[in-house]
Design a protein around this motif. Structure first.
Motif, PDB file in Angstrom:
ATOM      1  N   LEU A   1       1.457   4.334   2.644  1.00 58.86           N
ATOM      2  CA  LEU A   1       0.175   4.576   3.297  1.00 58.86           C
ATOM      3  C   LEU A   1       0.250   5.866   4.109  1.00 58.86           C
ATOM      4  O   LEU A   1      -0.677   6.689   4.089  1.00 58.86           O
ATOM      5  N   ALA A   2       1.379   6.057   4.796  1.00 57.67           N
ATOM      6  CA  ALA A   2       1.547   7.275   5.592  1.00 57.67           C
ATOM      7  C   ALA A   2       1.443   8.497   4.694  1.00 57.67           C
ATOM      8  O   ALA A   2       0.781   9.481   5.035  1.00 57.67           O
ATOM      9  N   ILE A   3       2.064   8.405   3.525  1.00 57.44           N
ATOM     10  CA  ILE A   3       2.043   9.566   2.636  1.00 57.44           C
ATOM     11  C   ILE A   3       0.632   9.850   2.132  1.00 57.44           C
ATOM     12  O   ILE A   3       0.167  10.982   2.116  1.00 57.44           O
TER      13      ILE A   3
ATOM     14  N   PHE B   1       4.356   0.781   4.504  1.00 57.78           N
ATOM     15  CA  PHE B   1       4.070   1.706   5.605  1.00 57.78           C
ATOM     16  C   PHE B   1       4.234   3.148   5.150  1.00 57.78           C
ATOM     17  O   PHE B   1       3.372   4.004   5.395  1.00 57.78           O
TER      18      PHE B   1
END
Lengths: 217, 288, 194, 450, 350, 228
Positions: free
Chosen positions: A201-203, A198
């Motif tokens: 992917l957020a980064i 998570f």
């Protein structure tokens, strides 16, 4: 609508290439309409199998194959399939190619099919594939659909590799299974665990947002 | 052998499903006018409510049912409206463009503040604290609630904290009218050129103590105006727009420039006899 | 034949191996409909409902295909049958009860192509659950999905009244919260192992 | 009060701001000088403004009727001084709004004796006559809200009043008006109570006084006329105990329903100064001309309690009491609920219970607003158990409908307890005030639209 | 007249106007935060005394990391720096106090960055963070470096002031060398070998464990200081500890062989530190008293469940994080009855 | 559009829908079957190889294997694939003598179920080999149960002798803390991966406790097999 080439010196071949419609059909999937980073589709497989670069690559290739084949078939049948049963037909077609891919991967390597697990079968419900079938292949010619599928597939592979390499590098100290750091490297185990997926992917999405913002300014 | 089995199995399965779907399609289908979706798609999705409906979809429903004409949409371009009209086979119902107008010219350069307001920097908040500290009770407080509420970036505060409406962007949705605590905004057809730029109900020098451009209720504009175009009510000139006199005469003798002529290009045009503005820059001090 | 107790199946699917937070399944609806509490609960309910239906379908299909010796048709028949069933249910609800449709039905087409549904069918086949186990597994997965969705919705609703930096607004923030939730759920790992 | 009594003689939550009452509560009420010009807004009370019955240039006597009531929800206005009506025009008011008013120029060296009117005897007058008398005297709630008293005393059909409560709480810091009135005008108060008991039909009466005014409580208790059903009850010191609803909860243990009036739980609350005024004016049939005002705060030199004619301009008042050079804030009313004055041309009205003047640097004005850390101090302070923290966030993000629909915004009576305790210095009350005005505006618009 | 002219001056002035109330209570948010730091100091000092230089370096590193990150991110997003509100210092201290004393410094630094960036900044800064930032950082480290974070350092080791643990100075690419001693905390000793520790040792901090969790007495004293100054909601620790006590007592009396004594549960591990300083983080806990009781009970129950039946010996961190995740719901669902709205109140949520 | 026209178009529509659906279905079925048929032999071979490798790993000194199905207390030799059955693999040396039995076992680990196969020497009554088939244990920590040499050394010779009545294992397998191993039936745990190593011990305890007495009852059966 074309990809911008800011460098004047490069004008010419690249510019022409970029502005040709079929190149654009392909190129749009890479960044401008990247399925993962921009459209935020196919998250499940993106997150689940990007714990190593190799898994990501294999998943990306498998998805691209299914996308390509189903796009071809759907585009060629687009005038035949009645509107009411189109979703069911698309699902049939997609499921077929997924099953074929699944067997192919099992035949290639037990290890790989174990690593990818159920996620090969779950390509069926990757919203990206049905989405392309519905939004593009059912309305366009076979040739354009092929380009589109290849573009989207490449975009997907790029995204998976982006995630996979970083997660593997930090989480395992290697890239494509080849150790990069010395043995004593302290692995960031979290990177190959779900939360790491998570966060990573957020980064990456954040990086894309920042790039977009910079472009807009 | 297995080929045969699977062919029959899957063929049978699909056959079964197809029959079921077809049956369901006939028996269970609920009719919903597909045009509603199409029309909604054509609308600008601003959901501003300028048309008088709670959002774009209800408006689309009303359009499809023939209850309104596309021209009611204040946001859509003319092309867009024409497209919807031709899709539905109705008249565009063209209406004249309406815009929001501000009835105050008292920016910080010409109007005084009596008190220094501390607190939430909104007009709504300030208005509840002794009227906001501005010398003229009716005047614009200049905290820009209207600028914030405008979804179309049509309102900006100028250097003197006075809102300026960009008529090309304004859609007359009415949000600024609602939000202004001093009720300074109102919607007008763009053809209304003669405009009273003040709401001060005082008269004479008491107005000028607080603001250089306020209306002193001298009544010169009403005298100069042809017919009954302008009448003085409650110390303010009121323009009778239904008479539709296209004349700049009434503004000429206004001593403060409180009544103006709104020109497309030059903006607010003041009369020839209006005094020059003496004070410059923000003034807080100076209780008279 | 799998001997797992129903209780451990339940705990496992809800907390330890939560479909969303540990298996990354159903991320799309998780990101999509977790913005508002109300929709989240409804979506959770709808997903649980469909999970039960599809679990039953898959159980039946699996037995059928095993009987005729065509296990390779599993995937394709699961997806088609589930899709068709869901569509039928949707139409049925729309016809019978518009109120229920508005509360639940509008989510159904979204759910058809939700990985949770197909994954559940595949997993239960893989694990060789019997009928009752399948049912519990479906319910527990639905509960786990709903739990994650509702927790997320509460947090996101709360953050409607916050000012996150522009660059993380939207999906990025949701993913980060999902990551933190996944971290917190790691505390349940090994529950019942001793 | 038994030890195990759960009705704790006060209400839930609340705050304890510093009192600052010592500065003026020993100072007896003094008559203030007459200003050469008095300015009388027509709207000195809640409800419809009064309607002038004099013309410009007319000479009037002190106590003469200047304006009649503009309806049932309105009261008349009497001349506070003898003089000439200079003009009837817009006058500035405390809300910043210009409103109709009368400029009255006082006669120099006038005797200032007051006209007598038709007296109303508490023994013979009927209920209706008393109510009419109260309205004719122009009496409104002198505690600050300026609600017409006769409207409050009118018991609706089907209800009846169990208890008449005389509000001597005065929980606002700095103010000692009611304190002094209770000490000095006990006879007027008890006369007033007689009228009120008759008007409301209440069987008994309680005078509620906070524990910091024990001397007043003792004084009143000793002065209760024999046979009168009146008792004095001392309650713990807590802000905002003086609010009508809170006082009812403290004394009766009942809660006034949301959006309802005190009479729905059988209570009627009248301010003690109002009661004294009724007791003083009605036997003579006079109208209200002056009121007791506490003038205090670090910015004034001659602090004290003054009997000031209605309509005296603030500028004149400050001149007389010697305002400091560095004044930066002037509040009408107390510092918790009072209104900051933007303009010294406004005048003392019937609702002005105090004038508090601050110098620069005297008032701690938080320079920095921190984000809400959800410490819950406001929740523990709110006397009506709202959630100011959430409401503040909602207001910041302009979700007004939700505030009203789900979080009972409209029940807030702006006592200021939440803003007082907030460690992050969030202007909660201001948020709520503007949110309420927007909600009201939208509701009105929705109603107009059908 | 002199007086007159002075008055004239007065009336030339522009008055200030603002909305009521015009009085404010003195305590500001930064005062609260600063006092929390004071309350934490005894615990931190004891940690340095018990574990020596390594602990000191660890606390300094995590605090500096948090403060720097806070400052840097504020600058980056073009906001005024928010380090003056002391909240970053609290986060840094708490993070340091929850880590083992010989935790590699670079990892602690990373944890500090994660705490502030992921635990606070992405939500919009102070006041908006859903989760306790220090615990987000700690949970991240626990998942990332499971070995390093469960390698303990002996308490009162004789050379603690003269030398630094080898592990402390490890660099990112080096495997953290173990000091030979990997003593078990009381909790893991109980979980895996059923060895119980004396309650007195637990309370006084004569045990090994995370830097700041060992001395329960000092933590309670810090908590009392804050509670008396009304800067801490005493309901939270009380309800957590009460729940843990009651649940464990019930279990212990049903099966003393398998389950530990309630006293052991209360004083071992990070429960005290968590209950007093972390669960009470105002931002992450519910705002109403009723909500707070439920929140505390939930955390307490989760602690018992994870400790006794879970895979890990300690579960306070996860319990509090989950409690944080639930607290927006509690705020939504549990609201005090508004004055005058009847006993049933309004329907809270449709 | 008149009512009649509408009906006819609907009818053609329905027929068209049927034909396309079934057509596509048939094509798909054909494609799937063909790919299945083509890949099947290789998949089977790979899978069998993987299993074989595991069995050979856990029974030292074996050269050939036979598969048996355990049903209740009865053993039955099977060939080919059997689904949903408890299988025991017997390993024989080049003389055809029984050298060991390979048994699959699974149990709950830290993250998910752990699936292992272990070799059992009925003569010595010892576990002689151990291999993890499936685990999702934490990488770098729990997954040491697959890699850690000193941990795996536990299973070169782990005492699982049966009790006197041959109905249970005399000393059930337990995991102890690293370095605390004293008895032959104890598993020396892994530091830091206490939970996973204990899970392994647990699952071995359960599996041996259940399976070994059953196998003992079929002792003669194996003897017979090995003499063949």
């Amino acid at each position: 609508m074309s990809i911008q080439t800011t460098n004047k010196a490069n004008e010419g071949f690249w510019d022409k290439l970029a502005s040709s419609p079929s190149t654009d059909e392909y190129m749009k999937g890479l960044f401008r309409e990247n399925p993962v980073f921009v459209q935020v589709l196919g998250m499940c497989s993106t997150l689940a199998v990007s714990n190593t670069a190799l898994n990501g690559l294999a998943m990306g290739l498998a998805t691209t194959f299914v996308l390509l084949m189903s796009n071809i078939l759907i585009a060629s049948l687009r005038n035949v399939i009645p509107k009411q049963v189109r979703i069911a037909s698309y699902l049939l077609i997609i499921a077929t190619f997924v099953t074929m891919t699944d067997y192919a991967i099992q035949a290639i390597s037990v290890e790989l099919s174990k690593a990818l697990g159920a996620f090969i079968a779950l390509i069926v419900v990757n919203c990206q594939i049905l989405g392309r079938a519905e939004a593009f292949a059912s309305k366009n010619t076979v040739w354009r659909s092929i380009l589109d599928a290849l573009g989207m597939g490449t975009g997907f592979i790029i995204a998976l590799l982006c995630l996979g390499t970083v997660r593997e590098l930090l989480g395992n100290g290697s890239i494509f299974g080849i150790p990069v750091f010395p043995d004593s490297f302290q692995e960031w185990v979290i990177m190959i665990l779900p939360p790491g997926g998570f966060f990573m992917l957020a980064i990456w999405l954040m990086v894309f947002n920042a790039m977009k913002q910079r472009k807009a300014v | 052998m297995s080929v045969l089995i699977s062919l029959t199995a899957l063929g049978g399965l699909t056959l079964l499903l197809a029959i079921m779907l077809i049956w369901a399609n006939k028996k269970l289908y609920v009719f919903e006018d597909p045009r509603i979706d199409t029309v909604e798609e054509m609308l600008p999705h601003a959901n501003c409510g300028g048309c008088g409906f709670p959002g774009c979809r209800p408006f689309a429903e009303a359009l499809v049912n023939g209850k309104v004409l596309p021209g009611k949409c204040t946001v859509s371009t003319d092309d867009g409206k024409a497209k919807i009209a031709s899709y539905l086979g109705v008249d565009v119902g063209a209406e004249e463009k309406w815009v929001a107008r501000l009835a105050c010219a008292g920016g910080t350069n010409v109007a005084l503040n009596r008190a220094r307001y501390n607190g939430v920097k909104t007009c709504q908040g300030a208005a509840l604290v002794s009227g906001g500290g501005k010398g003229c009770f009716w005047g614009c407080l200049g905290h820009g609630d209207c600028e914030a509420v405008c979804d179309f970036d049509a309102i900006t505060l100028n250097a003197f904290s006075l809102p300026v409406v960009d008529v090309t962007k304004c859609t007359a949705c009415g949000d600024c009218v609602e939000v202004c605590p001093k009720d300074l905004f109102s919607l007008h057809p763009i053809s209304h050129r003669l405009w009273v730029n003040c709401k001060n109900l005082e008269h004479g020098d008491e107005v000028l103590e607080d603001c250089q451009v306020g209306c002193t209720a001298c009544g010169k504009c009403a005298m100069d105006a042809p017919g009954n175009l302008i009448s003085m009510i409650n110390n303010l000139p009121v323009v009778n727009y239904s008479l539709n006199h296209n004349t700049q005469v009434p503004i000429q003798r206004c001593p403060t420039g409180a009544i103006v002529w709104l020109d497309d290009k030059q903006g607010a045009v003041k009369g020839t006899e209006s005094k020059k503005i003496v004070r410059k820059g923000e003034r807080l001090e100076g209780f008279s | 034949m799998n001997q797992e107790s129903l209780w451990s199946i339940f705990i496992n699917a809800v907390l330890i191996n939560n479909f969303v937070l540990a298996y990354f399944l159903g991320i799309c609806p998780f990101l999509g409909v977790s913005g508002k509490m109300e929709t989240a609960t409804k979506m959770g309910g709808a997903v649980t409902f469909v999970l039960v239906i599809s679990s039953l379908c898959a159980y039946g299909l699996h037995s059928l295909l095993a009987a005729i010796g065509a296990p390779y048709l599993e995937l394709i028949s699961y997806i088609v049958v589930i899709a068709a069933t869901v569509q039928l249910v949707e139409m049925f609800i729309k016809k019978v009860s518009p109120v229920l449709f508005n509360a639940l039905g509008i989510f159904l087409p979204l759910i058809t192509t939700n990985c949770v549904i197909l994954a559940l069918a595949l997993f239960q086949t893989n694990k060789g659950y019997n009928f009752v186990q399948c049912l519990v597994y479906a319910l527990a997965s639905g509960a786990g999905f709903t739990l994650a969705l509702v927790l997320m919705a509460g947090i996101r609703e709360h953050l409607d009244l916050a000012e996150p930096p522009n660059i993380v607004k939207g999906t990025v923030l949701t993913l980060m919260i999902a990551g933190i939730l996944a971290l917190s759920f790691m505390g349940f790992a090994g529950l019942g192992s001793n | 009060m038994g030890f195990f009594n759960f009705h704790t003689n006060t209400f839930k939550h609340g705050v304890h701001p510093p009192e600052h009452k010592d500065e003026t509560n020993k100072l007896p009420i003094r008559q203030f000088t007459f200003s050469p010009l008095v300015i009388l807004p027509m709207a000195q009370h809640l409800g419809a403004p009064s309607v002038p019955v004099v013309r410009e240039g007319q000479e009037v006597m002190r106590g003469q009727l200047l304006a009649k009531a503009g309806g049932y929800m309105s009261v008349p206005l009497h001349a506070p001084v003898s003089g000439t009506v200079r003009k009837i025009a817009n006058v500035p008011t405390i809300s910043g709004k210009m409103a109709q008013g009368i400029y009255l120029q006082a006669f120099p060296f006038s005797g200032q004796e007051v006209l007598e009117g038709k007296p109303i005897d508490w023994q013979t007058a009927t209920r209706e006559e008393i109510l009419q008398g109260i309205q004719d005297a122009g009496i409104v709630g002198l505690g600050g809200a300026a609600f017409p008293t006769h409207v409050k005393l009118k018991i609706p059909d089907g209800k009846h009043c169990d208890l008449l409560i005389i509000n001597g709480i005065e929980c606002e810091p700095y103010l000692t008006t009611d304190h002094r009135v209770m000490l000095e005008q006990s006879d007027d108060i008890f006369t007033g109570i007689r009228y009120l008991l008759k008007a409301t039909g209440a069987p008994k009466c309680v005078i509620g006084i906070e524990a910091n005014k024990q001397d007043a409580a003792d004084h009143l208790a000793s002065k209760i006329p024999p046979g009168m059903p009146v008792s004095v009850q001392v309650v713990p010191v807590k802000y905002p105990q003086g609010a009508e609803k809170m006082l009812i909860t403290a004394l009766m243990g009942r809660e006034v329903p949301s959006g309802g009036l005190p009479i729905e739980v059988g209570g009627v609350v009248v301010n003690v100064a109002t009661t004294a005024e009724i007791g003083r004016l009605l036997p003579h049939g006079r109208g209200i001309q002056e009121r007791v005002v506490t003038i205090s705060g670090p910015g004034v030199q001659k602090k004290g309690n003054y009997l000031i004619p209605i309509g005296t301009p603030l500028r004149y008042v400050l001149e007389q009491v010697g305002a400091d050079e560095n004044i930066s804030e002037v509040y009408m009313g107390g510092p918790m609920m009072g209104v900051a004055v933007s303009n010294l041309d406004i005048s003392i009205t019937k609702g002005t219970s105090g004038i508090v003047v601050f110098k620069e640097n005297d008032i701690k004005r938080p320079d920095k607003v921190y984000p809400c850390i959800k410490c819950g101090a406001c929740v523990d302070a709110c006397p009506i158990s709202l959630n100011p923290s959430k409401l503040g966030l909602l207001a910041k993000f302009e979700v007004y409908e939700e505030m009203a629909a789900k979080y009972n915004l409209m029940d807030c009576f702006e006592c200021g307890s939440c803003s007082y305790v907030c460690p992050s210095h969030i202007p909660l009350v201001q948020y709520f005030r503007s949110s309420k005005s927007i909600v009201r505006k939208r509701n009105a618009a929705a109603k107009a639209a059908g | 007249m002199q007086g007159k002219s002075q008055i004239q001056n007065v009336f030339k002035k522009t008055l200030n106007i603002s909305t009521s109330p015009h009085l404010v209570r003195g305590i500001g948010t930064n005062d609260i935060m600063r006092n929390v730091v004071w309350a934490l100091l005894p615990t931190a000092l004891y940690a340095v005394y018990a574990f020596g230089l390594s602990a000191l370096l660890l606390l300094v590193t995590s605090t500096v990391a948090c403060v720097l990150t806070e400052h840097f991110l504020a600058k980056k997003s073009k906001q005024p720096s928010t380090i003056s509100d002391w909240s970053a210092v609290i986060t840094g201290l708490l993070l340091g106090l929850t880590l083992p004393p010989n935790f590699p410094l670079w990892m602690a630094f990373l944890g500090g960055i994660v705490s502030i960036a992921l635990g606070k900044f992405v939500f919009g800064g102070l006041g908006y963070n859903v989760f306790n930032p220090a615990l987000v950082g700690r949970a991240f480290l626990q998942a990332a470096f499971p070995v390093a974070i469960t390698t303990w350092f002996p308490v009162f080791s004789p050379d603690r002031f003269s030398s630094v643990s080898v592990a402390t100075s490890t660099l990112p690419l080096m495997e953290p060398a173990t000091d030979g001693f990997t003593g078990a905390t009381p909790l893991s000793a109980f979980k895996f070998d059923h060895i119980s520790t004396d309650t007195y040792d637990l309370a006084m901090g004569f045990i090994t464990g995370s830097t700041g969790e060992t001395c329960a007495v000092l933590i309670i004293l810090g908590g009392i200081y804050l509670a008396v100054r009304k800067m801490l909601n005493w309901h939270i620790p009380v309800s957590i500890l009460a729940t843990v006590y009651v649940l464990t007592a019930l279990l212990h009396f049903s099966n003393p062989e398998k389950y530990p004594t309630p006293e052991f549960m209360l004083f071992s591990g990070g429960l005290m530190l968590g209950a007093v300083f972390m669960a009470t983080d105002m931002v992450g806990s519910p705002i109403t008293t009723a909500g707070v009781w439920i929140y505390g009970a939930l955390i307490g129950a989760l602690v018992v469940v994870i400790r006794l039946w879970g895979g890990l010996p300690e579960g306070v961190m996860y319990a509090i994080l989950l409690g944080n995740a639930v607290s927006p719901h509690l705020d939504n669902l549990i609201r005090p009855r508004v004055y005058g709205t009847g006993n049933r109140g309004e329907k809270v949520r449709g | 559009m008149s009512e009649a026209q509408k009906n006819t178009t609907e009818a053609t529509n329905s027929r068209k829908m049927l034909v396309t659906m079934v057509g596509i279905g048939t094509i798909c079925a054909l494609l799937i079957v063909l790919s299945f048929q083509t890949t099947l032999p290789r998949i089977e071979k790979l899978k069998a190889e993987a299993l074989e490798k595991a069995i050979f790993k856990v029974i030292p000194g074996m050269v050939s294997k036979k598969t048996f199905q355990l049903e209740g207390d009865k053993l039955k030799e099977v060939t080919g694939k059997v689904k949903d059955a408890k299988l025991v693999y017997a390993g024989f040396d080049k003389d055809g003598k029984l050298v060991g039995l390979a048994i699959e076992a699974s149990g709950m680990g830290f993250a998910d179920a752990i699936k292992v196969i272990y070799g059992y020497d009925p003569h010595k009554e010892k576990i002689v080999g151990f291999y993890v088939l499936e685990s999702k244990e934490t990488p770098g920590l729990g997954d040491k149960i697959e890699k850690d040499a000193s941990f795996l050394a536990n299973f070169d010779s782990l005492d699982v002798a049966l009790s006197e009545d041959k109905n249970s294992v005399k000393n059930p397998v337990t995991t102890v803390k690293h370095g605390k191993k004293k008895n032959g039936y104890e598993v020396d745990g892994i530091t830091g991966a206490t939970i996973s190593s204990r899970a392994v011990g647990n699952l071995l305890k359960n599996s041996t406790g259940e399976t070994l007495p059953q196998l003992y009852k079929n002792k003669d059966f194996f003897e017979a097999k090995s003499q063949q």
